[in-house]
Scaffold this active site. Sequence first.
Site, mmCIF file in Angstrom:
data_model
loop_
_atom_site.group_PDB
_atom_site.id
_atom_site.type_symbol
_atom_site.label_atom_id
_atom_site.label_comp_id
_atom_site.label_asym_id
_atom_site.label_seq_id
_atom_site.Cartn_x
_atom_site.Cartn_y
_atom_site.Cartn_z
ATOM 1 N N GLU A 112 8.906 13.092 13.952
ATOM 2 C CA GLU A 112 8.725 14.358 13.229
ATOM 3 C C GLU A 112 9.750 15.386 13.699
ATOM 4 O O GLU A 112 9.939 15.593 14.900
ATOM 5 C CB GLU A 112 7.304 14.877 13.471
ATOM 6 C CG GLU A 112 7.008 16.206 12.819
ATOM 7 C CD GLU A 112 5.652 16.756 13.232
ATOM 8 O OE1 GLU A 112 5.141 17.643 12.542
ATOM 9 O OE2 GLU A 112 5.099 16.288 14.258
ATOM 10 N N LYS A 164 5.097 17.388 4.130
ATOM 11 C CA LYS A 164 3.735 17.355 4.657
ATOM 12 C C LYS A 164 2.788 18.177 3.791
ATOM 13 O O LYS A 164 3.044 19.347 3.491
ATOM 14 C CB LYS A 164 3.734 17.873 6.098
ATOM 15 C CG LYS A 164 2.437 17.693 6.851
ATOM 16 C CD LYS A 164 2.620 18.118 8.308
ATOM 17 C CE LYS A 164 1.365 17.889 9.124
ATOM 18 N NZ LYS A 164 1.544 18.316 10.538
ATOM 19 N N CYS A 220 2.636 13.556 11.311
ATOM 20 C CA CYS A 220 1.805 14.006 12.424
ATOM 21 C C CYS A 220 0.327 13.769 12.124
ATOM 22 O O CYS A 220 -0.070 12.653 11.839
ATOM 23 C CB CYS A 220 2.106 15.465 12.760
ATOM 24 S SG CYS A 220 1.594 15.923 14.437
#
Length: 562
Positions: free
Chosen positions: A301, A378, A430
Amino acid sequence: MKNKKNDSKNLKGLFQKIFLVIISALLFWLSNPNVFFENGLGWLGWFNYFPIFYLIKKSRLSESTIFGAIFGVLAYGLYGYWLKAFHPLGLIIVCIGYLVICSLLFTVLKIADLVCKKNGWLLQFICVCGYEYIKTLGFFGISYGVTAYTQWNFLYLIQICAIIGVFGLNLIVIFPSAFLFSFITKTIQRKRLLEHVDHARKSHISAYVKKEQALAINSLQLTYVCGILWIILFSASLCYGYSVMRKPEPEKHVTVAAIQNNESPWKNGIEEYSKNVKNLIQLTEEAQYLSTDIDFIIWPETAVAPSIIYNYDYGTDVRRFMLISQLLNFLDENNAVFVIGNSHEVEMKGAEKEHYNSALVFESGKNVHPPEPGIYSKIKLVPFTESFPWKHTFSSLYVKLLNGSPHMWEKGEEYTVFNYRGLKFSTPICFEDTFSTICRQMVLNGSRCFFNLSNDSWSNSIPCQRQHLAMAVFRSVENHVPSVRSTASGVTCIISQNGKIVKAAPEFCEAYIIGEIPVMSENEQTFFTKTGDIAGKAEAGLAMLILIIQTIVVIINKLTNR
């Protein structure tokens, strides 16, 4: 003298209740990965709620609310201690949040005990299962602390999640606490009633005692029946898990390499960014030296902090442009498909740039020069640390939450599925792989593998990273697809479609792993993938329905008996 005895008895009772709260919090903490046991003592998860049920029985309604607040602060303060490494305010917010949430939970459990006196334990059991589902929903929702995740190493048992999901598994894991509580309390109650039968026969209340004795026996029999049903379900789950684990893997495989660069999330500036990219390239070259046929290389990430596309197309900083050019040249000379975490910026007309936490997919000769990678941004942002919807209303709090960062992220909109070299994959970023809904939607869209890009290095905590890993295991099991996790500091690993950790790199060091993952059939979807968290929804709905009906019945009975 009598008052002193009563005071002593009340004080003793208070200490017992406080002791039960502490034991409950410790069971919750130790059953999950923690500072003493990195993988957690999963078997304790079967008894997490036993002291709570007993505490609720001994407490008044007002006391239950207070003890719930204390439990919330203690349990989640110990469990999520690592939040203080990001900002002490983060830990404070979580503790306050669960102070409120658990005080409400304990209040509901006490109401269930009051409105359903004989078999309230069953209603309490359903309420607990429903609560653990509800707490994962909405902006504040987090999956950390769900009881079933404590079983992440019990591979034969957790295969049942491909059918009933993690919240269905909760029914199996939480039930022993409720059963043990019911069995002990009802056995003691029956024994006391038997002791008073002889005395009752000599008085006018013998009929009442006999009635109570009969109710106690019936209630205990119901406990036995529920226990037998649990044994059948538990045994069936193990048999199912055994059959799944014995299935042969698909013949077709691809080779992947996951890079762990162990970078600090707190260091910024072009010198630090250049150092990180150079380090990532070096680790990648070392991996390719060991294996020349790697199909996919995954970086963590935000492994590349400067926006690759923005700095190439619009950037005015020469050093950033040169860094991006160096990176793109490396990618274009490489035969592997690269999945790279990037702080992606989008130029907006008449407005500030929008910032996304994204995964970019590059393949040499196709989308590197100019950079036109596949992009996933995300969708599920971490509350308070990546997203704060009230930044204008609570501007001072917003500034504190930024913790030195210039911005928070914008929310992505599409559950992107990439298709490279015969593999359809998605890239949950994540803590997105801690949510079954996110990963399930990706599989429904066609994904047959997860490449998770994470950075938990800020926590400076192995338990934090193991708690995250425990939840990631369930996403593979629920959807029966493999996962590859590339993290900044751990746990970088390959997870089979059965939830087995095939390979893993040690935490908090520069490392990489190389391995094969199967290409799963596009025609197969698990029952869970097709239906979703119906178990969690059913638990929450059933708990609310029964609680409302029982409350109404009690109110009506009281009104009619006046």
